[in-house]
Design an enzyme around this catalytic site. Structure first.
Site, PDB file in Angstrom:
ATOM      1  N   GLY A  45      74.883  31.468 -40.457  1.00  0.00           N
ATOM      2  CA  GLY A  45      73.711  30.935 -39.651  1.00  0.00           C
ATOM      3  C   GLY A  45      73.300  29.457 -40.243  1.00  0.00           C
ATOM      4  O   GLY A  45      72.964  29.655 -41.405  1.00  0.00           O
ATOM      5  N   ASN A  49      72.101  28.787 -43.960  1.00  0.00           N
ATOM      6  CA  ASN A  49      72.900  27.978 -44.711  1.00  0.00           C
ATOM      7  C   ASN A  49      72.321  26.852 -45.228  1.00  0.00           C
ATOM      8  O   ASN A  49      72.222  26.469 -46.478  1.00  0.00           O
ATOM      9  CB  ASN A  49      74.224  27.366 -43.942  1.00  0.00           C
ATOM     10  CG  ASN A  49      75.021  28.702 -43.537  1.00  0.00           C
ATOM     11  OD1 ASN A  49      74.992  29.499 -44.068  1.00  0.00           O
ATOM     12  ND2 ASN A  49      75.917  28.440 -42.597  1.00  0.00           N
ATOM     13  N   THR A 256      83.882  25.044 -43.401  1.00  0.00           N
ATOM     14  CA  THR A 256      82.871  25.893 -42.792  1.00  0.00           C
ATOM     15  C   THR A 256      81.417  25.307 -43.025  1.00  0.00           C
ATOM     16  O   THR A 256      80.666  25.070 -42.005  1.00  0.00           O
ATOM     17  CB  THR A 256      82.801  27.466 -43.011  1.00  0.00           C
ATOM     18  OG1 THR A 256      84.177  27.734 -42.586  1.00  0.00           O
ATOM     19  CG2 THR A 256      81.804  27.987 -42.061  1.00  0.00           C
ATOM     20  N   GLY A 259      78.837  20.817 -43.379  1.00  0.00           N
ATOM     21  CA  GLY A 259      78.033  20.150 -42.650  1.00  0.00           C
ATOM     22  C   GLY A 259      76.469  20.928 -42.966  1.00  0.00           C
ATOM     23  O   GLY A 259      75.410  19.902 -43.106  1.00  0.00           O
ATOM     24  N   ASP A 260      76.378  21.964 -43.149  1.00  0.00           N
ATOM     25  CA  ASP A 260      75.174  22.526 -43.556  1.00  0.00           C
ATOM     26  C   ASP A 260      74.612  22.196 -44.842  1.00  0.00           C
ATOM     27  O   ASP A 260      73.574  22.046 -45.198  1.00  0.00           O
ATOM     28  CB  ASP A 260      75.048  24.046 -43.288  1.00  0.00           C
ATOM     29  CG  ASP A 260      75.156  24.664 -41.860  1.00  0.00           C
ATOM     30  OD1 ASP A 260      74.887  23.697 -41.094  1.00  0.00           O
ATOM     31  OD2 ASP A 260      75.668  25.770 -41.543  1.00  0.00           O
ATOM     32  N   GLY A 295      83.852  30.498 -47.301  1.00  0.00           N
ATOM     33  CA  GLY A 295      82.638  30.892 -46.780  1.00  0.00           C
ATOM     34  C   GLY A 295      81.550  29.747 -46.757  1.00  0.00           C
ATOM     35  O   GLY A 295      81.623  28.717 -47.632  1.00  0.00           O
TER      36      GLY A 295
END
Length: 314
Positions: A45, A49, A256, A259-260, A295
């Site tokens: 989410g 994150n 993945t 960016g967060d 992850g």
């Protein structure tokens, strides 16, 4: 690790998901089926994150969002608390906890489908007024209802706080009016290259990424930050100042959470009163480091890990 005792300065208003991740040779095209040897369940989410990324770097963070009354919801709440995020303001709704279905190919690129679940029922009232003051840095994304995020952001701005808005995932039906409303309550507007061009096209005809960032910054009177993967990040403000921070050279395993990680570290550094240029540099380095683990949250660095990584890169 336990949740911080002090009043949180970073309020992440957003999504909480459980990620189901499958590794594949190539990401399937429309109509194509590919096989994977198995899948993993990971915490995700974009909101969760970013909260974890900010907390791991040392930020004082509270998560505002919703999960279901199910095992995924309990696990997601416990994971956030275990990473030092205050979870007192996560509500349990009737919808199931949100899930993301992720395929990761041999080069580390990914494709993601998100089932919103309880994230779709997040409301502005989930953010208590008592948490908001002039030191607040609120972090928003696009995985909970836009109307709720806008209302919560207005309350933060009215209290003298700052809003960091990550336009991700960028909705295809975002209107010029929506974007104008969003920019009006934002201080730091974060987009990737695709999102920058899409958003700027609602307001004009950008020639390139730099033009898009200038257009968005000027029209919204914000600082527009564009993340560009291995090229690092650029920032333009409404006064014409341009900053650039390079990414560190790494061989990605899974992009993945990059960016967060960038958003969370940037918010934490701003909450700690770092200069924007320094915050951009640290956020780029953290995003590079995050690509080295599978992850969204697994590779998000602690302050110590990031310092060691930066020392080694030099």
């Amino acid at each position: 690790m336990t949740a911080p005792a002090q009043r949180p300065r970073i309020l992440v208003f957003g999504s909480i998901n459980m990620d189901l991740v499958a590794s594949v040779a190539t990401i399937p095209r429309p109509g194509e089926t590919v096989l994977s040897a198995g899948y993993r369940t990971l915490y995700g989410g974009k909101g969760a994150n970013q909260a974890v990324a900010a907390a791991r770097i040392g930020g004082s963070v509270a998560m505002i969002g919703r999960v279901g009354r199910d095992a995924f919801g309990e696990a997601c709440r416990a994971n956030l608390a275990g990473n030092g995020v205050t979870t007192d303001h996560i509500a349990a709704g009737e919808e199931p906890t949100g899930c993301a279905f992720i395929t990761v190919d041999a080069t580390g690129e990914n494709a993601i489908t998100v089932a919103s679940g309880a994230n779709g029922s997040v409301r502005a009232g989930d953010l208590p007024d008592a948490l908001v003051d002039g030191e607040t840095v609120a972090v928003m994304q696009m995985e909970v209802p836009l109307s709720a995020s806008l209302s919560a952001a207005r309350r933060v701005k009215a209290a003298g706080g700052r809003v960091v808005w990550n336009l991700a995932p960028a909705p295809a039906d975002l209107t010029a009016s929506d974007l104008t409303d969003l920019l009006s309550v934002t201080d730091i507007f974060i987009v990737n290259e695709i999102e920058a061009l899409m958003a700027a096209a609602r307001l004009g005809a950008p020639a390139d990424i730099e033009d898009a960032a200038r257009l968005l910054a000027g029209r919204g009177n914000v600082t527009c930050v564009v993340t560009a993967g291995s090229a690092g990040a650029i920032a333009h403000d409404a006064q014409g100042t341009r900053l650039h921070a390079p990414a560190l050279p790494v061989k990605p395993v899974d992009t993945t959470g990059a960016g967060d990680t960038f958003v969370g570290i940037l918010a934490a550094e701003l909450a700690g009163h770092s200069e924007l240029g320094n915050a951009l540099g640290l956020a780029c380095a953290g995003a590079s480091l995050a690509c080295l683990s599978q992850g969204a949250q697994n590779g998000m660095p602690t302050r110590h890990e990031l310092n060691d990584f930066l020392t080694g890169s030099r």
